[in-house]
Write a protein that holds these residues in place. Structure first.
Motif: not given
Length: 239
Positions: A128-134, A229-239
């Motif tokens: 099954v393919l899904t979003n990583r943040h899920v 809300g935990t302070g984690r952040s990331e850059n997502l490219s090619g969207l």
């Protein structure tokens, strides 16, 4: 109307014969007319009927003790960021106990639904393919619910942070067998054009399975800075 206008123009000029126009020097010019009628509503309905059986619902469960230890509600983790809020809608969670209140001793572990998402089947073997943040948490349990309501536990096989996608695999228990799964036919995102029609089928708000909506491709190759809300952040490219 086009044909009638053509014949009328030919009759007035005397130079229109059998769908072939003539220039003053006698040269014949063929003028083909191609018409194509598309029932867009029918195409959308057909696409939804074709791919809906491949769309699955993903339910996320976690032990209450683990939720308390994290010190933050899974609901809060995603509600503060508009990007994640559009794709992840957690269930309502029970009120957390104040930090000063001691944890009950010998409390048996209890699982609670803390969120959900959507995915789709990509192989008959149960991938099954899904979003990583899920499926970002290693401490959560994941259940995949198929189109017909059948439920399977699932484990995360791999996560791709850069592209925000993840692969899960259905886990068979107690001698269970996989049903006749219907994988989707994957296209090429490199062929997408801004303005093209797209159809989204999924588990809206982590509650309404196989909801469908329609829109257009609003951008390609977009970069987004996402945080929670935990302070984690990331850059997502090619969207």
């Amino acid at each position: 109307l086009s044909i009638a206008a053509g014949f009328l123009g030919g009759a007035l000029s005397g130079r229109f014969q059998g769908g072939i126009a003539q220039t003053s020097d006698g040269e014949k010019i063929v003028q083909p007319v191609e018409m194509k009628l598309v029932d867009e509503k029918s195409e959308i309905i057909d696409a939804i009927e074709k791919d809906s059986p491949s769309v699955v619902r993903i339910v996320i469960s976690q032990e209450l003790k683990m939720i308390r230890q994290q010190g933050i509600s899974p609901f809060d983790m995603f509600q503060n960021d508009p990007f994640f809020r559009n794709f992840f809608q957690p269930f309502n969670t029970q009120p957390q106990k104040p930090p000063s209140e001691p944890e009950p001793k010998n409390e048996p572990p209890k699982k609670q639904k803390v969120g959900g998402g959507s995915g789709f089947i990509i192989s008959k073997e149960g991938l099954v393919l899904t979003n990583r943040h899920v499926v970002s948490s290693d401490d959560a349990d994941y259940t995949v619910i198929l189109h017909d309501g059948a439920e399977f536990k699932a484990e995360v096989v791999s996560r791709d942070v850069f592209n925000d996608i993840a692969v899960m695999k259905l886990v068979l228990e107690n001698g269970a067998k996989l049903p006749d799964l219907k994988p989707v036919s994957l296209g090429s995102s490199s062929n997408l054009k801004i303005g093209q029609t797209v159809i989204a089928i999924g588990n809206a708000l982590a509650e309404f399975q196989n909801s469908a909506t329609r829109g257009i491709v609003s951008a390609v190759g977009r970069q987004i800075f996402a945080s929670d809300g935990t302070g984690r952040s990331e850059n997502l490219s090619g969207l």
